[in-house]
Design a protein around this motif. Structure first.
Motif, PDB file in Angstrom:
ATOM      1  N   GLU A 104       1.812  16.251 161.132  1.00  0.00           N
ATOM      2  CA  GLU A 104       1.913  14.801 161.348  1.00  0.00           C
ATOM      3  C   GLU A 104       0.995  14.366 162.492  1.00  0.00           C
ATOM      4  OE1 GLU A 104       5.881  13.008 161.140  1.00  0.00           O
ATOM      5  OE2 GLU A 104       5.495  12.204 163.136  1.00  0.00           O
TER       6      GLU A 104
ATOM      7  N   GLY B 100       7.488  11.172 158.646  1.00  0.00           N
ATOM      8  CA  GLY B 100       7.777  11.956 157.450  1.00  0.00           C
ATOM      9  C   GLY B 100       8.697  11.179 156.521  1.00  0.00           C
TER      10      GLY B 100
ATOM     11  N   HIS C 218       5.496  19.338 162.417  1.00  0.00           N
ATOM     12  CA  HIS C 218       5.199  18.465 163.559  1.00  0.00           C
ATOM     13  C   HIS C 218       3.689  18.403 163.800  1.00  0.00           C
ATOM     14  CE1 HIS C 218       9.418  19.677 165.025  1.00  0.00           C
ATOM     15  NE2 HIS C 218       9.497  18.396 164.720  1.00  0.00           N
TER      16      HIS C 218
ATOM     17  N   ASP D 102      11.440  11.794 155.251  1.00  0.00           N
ATOM     18  CA  ASP D 102      12.888  11.883 155.472  1.00  0.00           C
ATOM     19  C   ASP D 102      13.416  10.806 156.417  1.00  0.00           C
ATOM     20  OD1 ASP D 102      11.375  13.193 157.493  1.00  0.00           O
ATOM     21  OD2 ASP D 102      13.145  14.292 158.175  1.00  0.00           O
TER      22      ASP D 102
ATOM     23  N   ASP E 162      11.813  12.919 171.328  1.00  0.00           N
ATOM     24  CA  ASP E 162      13.059  12.168 171.144  1.00  0.00           C
ATOM     25  C   ASP E 162      14.166  13.055 171.712  1.00  0.00           C
ATOM     26  OD1 ASP E 162      15.103  10.602 170.157  1.00  0.00           O
ATOM     27  OD2 ASP E 162      14.570  10.853 168.035  1.00  0.00           O
TER      28      ASP E 162
ATOM     29  N   ILE F 281       8.584  10.541 167.025  1.00  0.00           N
ATOM     30  CA  ILE F 281       8.779  11.378 168.214  1.00  0.00           C
ATOM     31  C   ILE F 281       9.702  12.515 167.804  1.00  0.00           C
ATOM     32  CG2 ILE F 281       8.160   9.720 170.019  1.00  0.00           C
ATOM     33  CD1 ILE F 281      11.138   8.986 170.246  1.00  0.00           C
TER      34      ILE F 281
HETATM   35  O1  ME8 Z   1      13.031  13.033 162.800  1.00  0.00           O
HETATM   36  N1  ME8 Z   1       6.656  18.866 156.976  1.00  0.00           N
HETATM   37  O2  ME8 Z   1      12.408  14.265 164.645  1.00  0.00           O
HETATM   38  P1  ME8 Z   1      12.042  15.659 163.945  1.00  0.00           P
HETATM   39  C1  ME8 Z   1       6.143  17.707 157.376  1.00  0.00           C
HETATM   40  N2  ME8 Z   1      13.317  12.458 166.271  1.00  0.00           N
HETATM   41  N3  ME8 Z   1       6.702  16.927 158.299  1.00  0.00           N
HETATM   42  C2  ME8 Z   1       7.847  17.316 158.843  1.00  0.00           C
HETATM   43  C3  ME8 Z   1       8.470  18.532 158.467  1.00  0.00           C
HETATM   44  C4  ME8 Z   1       7.814  19.330 157.482  1.00  0.00           C
HETATM   45  N4  ME8 Z   1       8.279  20.494 157.073  1.00  0.00           N
HETATM   46  N5  ME8 Z   1       9.613  18.637 159.197  1.00  0.00           N
HETATM   47  C5  ME8 Z   1       9.697  17.539 159.979  1.00  0.00           C
HETATM   48  C6  ME8 Z   1      12.900  13.169 164.001  1.00  0.00           C
HETATM   49  N6  ME8 Z   1       8.636  16.739 159.768  1.00  0.00           N
HETATM   50  C7  ME8 Z   1      13.217  12.003 164.927  1.00  0.00           C
HETATM   51  C8  ME8 Z   1      12.119  10.959 164.763  1.00  0.00           C
HETATM   52  S1  ME8 Z   1      10.964   8.602 165.367  1.00  0.00           S
HETATM   53  C9  ME8 Z   1      11.425   7.190 166.185  1.00  0.00           C
HETATM   54  C10 ME8 Z   1      12.289   9.731 165.624  1.00  0.00           C
HETATM   55  C11 ME8 Z   1       8.359  15.454 160.407  1.00  0.00           C
HETATM   56  O3  ME8 Z   1      11.648  16.550 165.075  1.00  0.00           O
HETATM   57  C12 ME8 Z   1       9.512  14.482 160.256  1.00  0.00           C
HETATM   58  O4  ME8 Z   1       9.473  13.877 158.996  1.00  0.00           O
HETATM   59  O5  ME8 Z   1      13.117  16.096 163.043  1.00  0.00           O
HETATM   60  C13 ME8 Z   1       9.250  13.511 161.384  1.00  0.00           C
HETATM   61  O6  ME8 Z   1       8.338  12.512 161.008  1.00  0.00           O
HETATM   62  C14 ME8 Z   1       8.635  14.411 162.456  1.00  0.00           C
HETATM   63  O7  ME8 Z   1       8.236  15.632 161.808  1.00  0.00           O
HETATM   64  C15 ME8 Z   1       9.611  14.734 163.582  1.00  0.00           C
HETATM   65  O8  ME8 Z   1      10.779  15.329 163.037  1.00  0.00           O
END
Ligand code: ME8
Length: 518
Positions: free
Chosen positions: A27, A264, A24, A266, A52, A13
């Motif tokens: 994914e 992701g 985002h 991270d 989130d 989320i």
């Molecule tokens: O981590 N390339 O939220 P988020 C690919 N709220 N995927 C990416 C990316 C990129 N450049 N940047 C971010 C969070 N993501 C938490 C998650 S789950 C219970 C809570 C992916 O908004 C990142 O790895 O920072 C994650 O899976 C998703 O986008 C949301 O990132």
């Protein structure tokens, strides 16, 4: 209730502390493709995504913008919902962690963990990264070039010292390692698994799971001075959406444990270490798989809000078309690895794979049917070895695709389908039906039937990646809506001779550069 096997899949989320970026969308697209694939393959799929909305990162972003966190959520969350629309996501639910159902569920899991003796009050003194919303041990931090102390992902950490509730994570170390050992497919891909195993083998500290210095979060039951650490609340979203704490409810019984959490790379530690431990503590099962995909880079640069080179996913969908963008990312980037993108790379895939390879194959074969056979699917004559070989390749796609998708290797599934497209183009060129028109019309009809049948199967298998274009292609070969699932692949659903086809139209536009100044 459905007799089909169940399949529960989720995205992470997203924090709505800004607008959605291509990471985002990536994914979400990949998860949607897996969900659609499983649905077409006969599974009862539940697909969840959401936002989130709590935590100190949200609070600080709001403060900088002169907003309350609730106002920040109200400003950005609709953009994430719009992304769901814009990218054709087939999710069954969209969860917001500020919803009432989620506060109830998070407090329930907290109470269960406490009742199990896994929560105690003490004082936290250590490092915290607001950007990662993560606690780090001293030895995971370093000083960067600017002498700023940073965590393992390079984000600044700050010293935090406050009263806090702790979760007895240390008590779960052995059980976690045993789970990783006994379920080698739990963490994918392998590089992520190795990273987690090495982290857990190094020893687990108990985890601080509440904060007292701000209040943007879910209150700790029975102690309002504390709010839950945002990751306790965030991870719980996956069960809230199944009706937790009602574990006897239909959704929960049918879909928990989750088949795949797509996230992701991270945030693997939260999902593969903390989450199973929280669940076990609450008497629940751990998910079956956590898949950590790679990061997207725009021409090799990491995209993120703080680096400032975010490319708006809505612009990309508008410029190239949503299906072309979906196809591009899923075909171009090996799922589980990092990937980069650029205008040139997108145009190349659009024009080569879509417009030329698949689009022309369909257009050329179907226009010949329209012009020479009154637009009616011909009756094939005796099949030559070349025809048989071509059909065998098409019939073999599903098995290869399934094998790839067992491991979420979305790119390998697409490779398998486009390898057949390439072969069909070679077949069509070699059989030269246009030359047979005068010399052997019956043979021409057979070649056109075989080609049409390959187009039918490719279109069925292309639905998870390009739902709109694949539907248009299936319309062109007059496949009825109830014959578009994978059950109709292969000999089970051959193109019926005598079927009238609509006039062929192009499905995959070629990208043409706008004229300078236009
Ligand atoms: O981590 N390339 O939220 P988020 C690919 N709220 N995927 C990416 C990316 C990129 N450049 N940047 C971010 C969070 N993501 C938490 C998650 S789950 C219970 C809570 C992916 O908004 C990142 O790895 O920072 C994650 O899976 C998703 O986008 C949301 O990132």
């Amino acid at each position: 209730m459905s007799q089909k096997p169940s399949f529960y899949i989720t995205t992470a989320i997203s924090y709505p502390n800004g607008v959605p970026h291509m990471g985002h969308a990536y994914e979400a697209i990949a998860t949607d493709c897996i969900a659609r694939f499983k649905r077409l393959d006969g599974y009862d799929v539940r697909f969840l995504t959401g936002t989130d909305e709590h935590g100190i990162k949200m609070l600080q972003t709001a403060q900088k913008a002169g907003l309350t966190p609730r106002e920040l959520v109200a400003r950005n969350t609709p953009r994430f919902e719009a992304m769901v629309e814009a990218f054709d996501l087939s999710n069954d639910d969209f969860i917001h962690t500020t919803e009432e159902r989620h506060a109830r569920s998070s407090q329930a899991i907290w109470n269960r963990m406490a009742a199990n003796g896994d929560i105690y009050k003490s004082t936290y003194a250590g490092w915290y990264s607001v950007r990662d919303e993560a606690y780090y041990a001293e030895d995971e931090t370093t000083l960067n070039d600017q002498s700023v102390r940073v965590g393992p992902q390079g984000t600044p950490v700050e010293w935090v010292e406050e009263e806090s509730y702790f979760f007895r994570l240390s008590a779960y170390q052995d059980r976690l390692l045993a789970y990783y050992r006994d379920n080698p497919g739990f963490i994918m891909p392998e590089a992520r698994r190795n990273e987690v195993v090495s982290f857990v083998s190094g020893g687990l500290q108990d985890l601080s799971i509440s904060r007292t210095t701000f209040d943007w979060g879910i209150p700790v039951p029975g102690d309002d001075k504390h709010i839950m650490y945002v990751w306790v609340d965030a991870l719980t979203n996956y069960i809230t959406a199944l009706g937790y704490p009602d574990t006897d409810g239909e959704l929960f019984r049918r879909f928990w444990p989750a088949d795949v959490h797509v996230i992701g790379k991270d945030i693997i530690r939260f999902h593969a270490v903390y989450w199973p431990a929280f669940l076990w503590s609450a008497g629940l099962e751990a998910p079956k798989r956590v898949f950590g995909h790679g990061f997207l880079f725009n021409r090799g640069e990491k995209m993120s809000k703080s680096v400032g080179n975010v490319v708006d996913p809505f612009d990309l969908a508008q410029t190239y078309g949503v299906d072309a963008i979906r196809y591009f990312f899923l075909r171009e980037v090996s799922f589980g690895h990092d990937g980069s993108y650029s205008h040139e790379a997108i145009v190349n895939r659009m024009n080569a794979d879509l417009a030329n390879d698949l689009g022309n194959l369909a257009q050329r074969s179907l226009s010949m049917v329209a012009k020479n056979l009154d637009g009616v699917v011909p009756q094939p004559g005796p099949l030559s070895p070349e025809d048989e070989a071509m059909l065998a390749l098409a019939d073999g796609m599903l098995e290869k695709a399934r094998e790839a998708m067992e491991n979420q290797a979305v790119h390998l599934y697409l490779n398998a389908v486009w390898a057949v497209v390439a072969e069909a183009n070679r077949y069509f060129a070699a059989q030269a039906p246009w030359a047979l028109r005068k010399t052997d019309p019956a043979r021409m009809a057979t070649v056109l039937w075989v080609t049409g049948e390959v187009v039918r199967q490719v279109a069925i298998l292309a639905q998870p990646v390009m739902p709109q274009s694949a539907a248009r292609l299936l319309d062109l070969v007059a496949v009825p809506p109830d014959a578009r699932s994978f059950a109709a692949l292969g000999a089970a659903g051959r193109l019926p001779a005598g079927q009238a086809l609509p006039p062929p139209v192009g499905v995959f536009p070629r990208y043409v550069e706008p004229e300078a100044g236009a």
